[in-house]
Write an enzyme that holds these catalytic residues in place. Structure first.
Site, PDB file in Angstrom:
ATOM      1  N   ASP A 507       0.815  -1.212   0.000  1.00 16.79           N
ATOM      2  CA  ASP A 507       0.000   0.000   0.000  1.00 16.79           C
ATOM      3  C   ASP A 507       0.854   1.270   0.000  1.00 16.79           C
ATOM      4  OD1 ASP A 507      -2.435   1.366   0.073  1.00 16.79           O
ATOM      5  OD2 ASP A 507      -2.420   1.496   2.247  1.00 16.79           O
ATOM      6  N   GLU A 508       0.519   2.190  -0.876  1.00 16.61           N
ATOM      7  CA  GLU A 508       0.953   3.589  -0.807  1.00 16.61           C
ATOM      8  C   GLU A 508       2.476   3.793  -0.743  1.00 16.61           C
ATOM      9  OE1 GLU A 508      -2.811   5.861   1.250  1.00 16.61           O
ATOM     10  OE2 GLU A 508      -1.286   5.044   2.591  1.00 16.61           O
TER      11      GLU A 508
END
Length: 826
Positions: A507-508
């Site tokens: 994620d991210e």
């Protein structure tokens, strides 16, 4: 070390200086500002510091630390003070040259400027504490800290962007009016809605004690069956067999016969278990006189094999008992996958053999003047490393207990080890390990190192970190990953609980990460990689190989199945062709503007997909925009009906034509790749178990309905008028079942679930106040003198004719009040 530091936080201030324990702090959202530099708005706020000590706050030699979930403009902030960003969302306020000090009884103001418009009071500073330079390891919490109420128009101004500033009681009344109050006999008898229900004639009276017959393989289910009967019992037969017409291993057939009693057959023990949960839902509420069950036959099976709930324990820690409670609630509502978010920037919560620093450092938050001792405070955990929300982890014994508890309820635990971003706790812990072993002369000091000391990459995560990324240029990163995966696999084997997958994050990763790392560039040269996007592929090639070596398949966030590219100069995620045949399972949260169809594009490309859309399934999102409504709002506001209205195979059915332009729908092939749904709770604003209850329930019940039951008729009806009528009937049935049966059962069984009791809707009409509630069946009580309603206040039995300030609240079966709504009736 933690105990010593915890004692230090009680230390006195230096002689002649004010103690942080006797300072008073107030935060106020002052106004929203709109100009050419910030057309969407910025927010001006202030801190008011009052010295209630008998000693002055000195002119120099101190710092006031706090956390902020949003960015703040640093530099001079008035009153001779300076604001500095320490790291990520951690800030400190200190005196500049010329500050004169703060005498006893005096106050000062600090101006705080947020570069974006903030709405939620949860964005206010948290966990403030004072540190004197003369005692740099001593942090003293400021307990007298409060947020000032939002009461003025300029505090909620939305500019000319067309956004509504507040949800009013009248808005709520009109929203609640989308459902009808139903008599008990008309309410659907079971939630989630079963596949087939054939009602019979008559009832089975419950008398005497229950007699349960079951084979030894169903001993756990038999024990559950015995607990379901209170005032009276019946004969219950449990068996594993074939449920005609149903191939799902979770399918079951439940029959209730006036003469023969109750029989449940499942395609597996899980099917029998879910049949018992249906039986629980059919049981009369506790306290019912002459209890009986309706004669009927139910044949049922889930729509999706994956019906999940994710609990984040990294941002704020929640102990084993809280996990057990939510496993029980998941099982009760036929959810079967527990996504356990164990690691993140702000905490590593699982003991890993051979790497004690992961928990001795990575699971501890608190103040320290020296690096490498513990993690910095986050989300208001404050200076004390004994703070229960900041510090804590599961021992290997704890984790094994959780695995076995979940398995007994037919729930698969899917642990998540977040990487390569969101990994600051691991990065710092392994750096501390490196320095400790290097100082001791160990040749293996860098064996598990995760960061390149020469990395000069410039990046910033959504949480404002720039030092939290695992570096794929280091072979030690993969040694670390292999060790952690191997140890988690060992824990599952020790528990006797099979492990099929592990969630490997993804994620991210911020733009700019790895770009100026010599180690990453050396790796790229060696592997003939052109860009950091290729380096991402290399990283997850290695991760996939590690996971497969241990007999697992890889799960991860959508980025694992995606590739960053540019389209018309803007970043866009496209399906990554490299991994489509690897068996990756991608959890897709991003259905925000521009990415509404990302999940469908990934499924159509061949990835297995779990749908976890932020605008529908994120339980940490606030219900609405009112400032004091708990939760975050970066993705959406999510009311109960927003969750209920989710159509898994057609996100955009009710979107505008403009929103659908250029968006992909699911192909028939893509539909086969949708594994199921997941409700997600990240815990940035969740420091105690009661806040979990508030945010998750009853929204989780709508997730359970969508994950188990087929599409309702309204979701597939092409005629909009017919669809609206069908929706009103179905929605009315759902909320009446919650208000009149499902939630009252939790109350009366003393399940300890402090679910959100929404504020009533209120509408002044014809000199009277009309009141309603999103959950028909909850008692409404009111006052007319401006005081808050209590369990002894009059019941609302019709329009309220009294004049004055009318306040109304709903109450559960135990007399617990919900949120209060107020209007003036003149």
């Amino acid at each position: 070390m933690a105990t010593q530091a915890g004692q230090q936080t009680m230390a006195k201030a230096p002689d002649g200086a004010a103690s942080g324990a006797r300072l008073q702090l107030r935060w106020e959202l002052q106004r929203n500002v709109f100009d050419a530099a910030a057309p969407k708005g910025r927010t001006q706020a202030r801190l008011i510091v009052r010295n209630n000590d008998g000693q002055p706050l000195p002119a120099q030699g101190w710092s006031l630390y706090f956390n902020s979930m949003d960015e703040l403009q640093t530099g001079a902030v008035g009153s001779g003070l300076v604001l500095e960003q320490v790291a990520g969302p951690f800030f400190r306020l200190r005196p500049a040259d010329g500050f004169k000090g703060l005498a006893p009884g005096q106050s000062l103001e600090v101006s705080l400027l947020y570069p974006y418009r903030i709405v939620k009071l949860d964005k206010a500073p948290t966990g403030p504490y004072l540190v004197y330079d003369a005692a740099p390891d001593t942090g003293v919490a400021i307990p007298d800290y409060a947020l000032m109420p939002v009461t003025r128009p300029e505090q909620v101004d939305t500019g000319d962007n067309g956004l509504k500033a507040l949800v009013t009681p009248a808005d709520t009344y009109r929203r609640n009016a989308r459902a009808d109050v139903m008599p008990p006999a008309a309410i659907p008898p079971v939630l989630p809605t079963p596949l087939q229900l054939q009602a019979g004639t008559g009832t089975l009276r419950l008398a005497g004690s229950a007699t349960v017959s079951a084979p030894a393989a169903l001993a756990t289910e038999a024990a559950l069956a015995r607990t379901l009967f209170g005032a009276g019992g019946a004969a219950v037969k449990l068996a594993v067999g074939t449920v005609a017409g149903q191939s799902s291993p979770e399918a079951y057939r439940l029959t209730i016969d006036a003469n023969d009693g109750i029989a449940i057959t499942g395609n597996s023990a899980a099917g029998v278990f879910y049949g018992l949960q249906t039986l629980r839902d059919l049981m009369p509420l506790p306290g019912t006189t002459e209890p009986a069950l309706p004669v009927l036959t139910i044949v049922d099976a889930p729509r999706f094999g994956y019906r999940g709930f994710q609990l984040d324990v990294a941002r704020n820690f929640h102990g084993k008992d809280t996990v057990f409670k939510w496993l029980d609630l998941m099982a009760r509502h036929k959810l079967n996958k527990f996504h356990f978010h164990l690691t993140d920037d702000e905490g590593w919560r699982l003991e890993i053999a051979g790497l004690p620093e992961l928990t001795s450092i990575g699971a501890v938050r608190g103040h320290s003047a020296k690096p490498g001792v513990r993690l910095q405070p986050a989300y208001g955990s404050g200076p004390d490393p004994k703070n229960a929300s900041g510090t804590g982890h599961y021992s290997r014994t704890d984790y094994i207990e959780i695995l076995r508890y979940a398995a007994a309820r037919h729930i698969e635990v899917i642990p998540e080890i977040e990487m390569p971003g969101h990994a600051r706790a691991a990065v710092q812990a392994m750096e501390a390990r490196y320095h400790r072993l290097k100082a001791a002369g160990s040749k293996d000091a860098a064996k598990y190192l995760l960061n390149d000391f020469d990395d000069r990459s410039v990046y910033k995560s959504p949480q404002m970190f720039n030092d939290h990324v695992v570096n794929p240029g280091l072979e030690s990163s993969f040694t670390f990953i292999d060790h952690v995966v191997a140890e988690v696999v060992k824990l599952h084997k020790a528990a006797g609980v099979p492990m099929r997958t592990i969630h490997m994050g993804g994620d991210e990763l911020p733009d700019g990460a790895w770009e100026k790392s010599p180690a990453s560039h050396a790796r790229m040269r060696k592997e003939k990689l052109e860009t950091t996007a290729d380096l991402w592929d290399y990283f997850y090639d290695r991760v996939d190989a590690i996971v497969k070596k241990h007999g697992l398949f890889a799960s991860g966030w959508e980025e694992m199945a995606s590739r960053k590219t540019l389209l018309h100069g803007r970043h866009k995620l496209i399906p990554n062709p490299r991994f489509t045949q690897r068996g990756f399972s991608a959890y897709v949260w991003n259905n925000t503007v521009g990415a509404e169809d990302l999940a469908y594009r990934l499924a159509n490309a061949g990835y297995d997909i779990v749908l976890a859309p932020v605008t529908k399934m994120y339980m940490d999102m606030a219900h609405n925009q009112n400032p004091d409504e708990p939760g975050v709002n970066w993705g959406a506001y999510v009311e109960l009906d927003d969750v209920y209205d989710f159509i898994p195979f057609d996100y955009l059915k009710n979107a505008t034509d403009k929103a659908r332009i250029g968006k992909d729908g699911l192909t028939d092939y893509g539909k086969r790749r949708i594994r199921g749904l997941e409700a997600t709770l990240f815990t940035e604003t969740v420091r105690d178990a009661q806040r979990i209850d508030y945010l998750v329930m009853p929204r989780l019940l709508a997730v359970a309905e969508r994950a188990w039951a087929p599409d309702p008729a309204w979701a597939t009806e092409a005629d909009s008028g017919k669809a609206a009528a069908l929706h009103r009937t179905a929605w009315s049935g759902f909320v009446n079942a919650l208000g009149q049966r499902v939630l009252p059962r939790l109350d009366l069984e003393r399940a300890g679930v402090d679910y959100r009791i929404a504020p009533p809707g209120l509408l002044v009409e014809g000199g009277k106040v009309l009141a309603n509630h999103v959950l028909p069946g909850l008692a409404l009580r009111y006052t007319s003198d401006g005081s808050a309603p209590t369990a002894a206040s009059p019941l609302v039995s019709g329009p309220i004719a009294e004049r004055g300030v009318i306040k109304v609240a709903a109450f559960d079966r135990n007399g617990r009040p919900g949120l209060v709504a107020s209007v003036e009736n003149r």
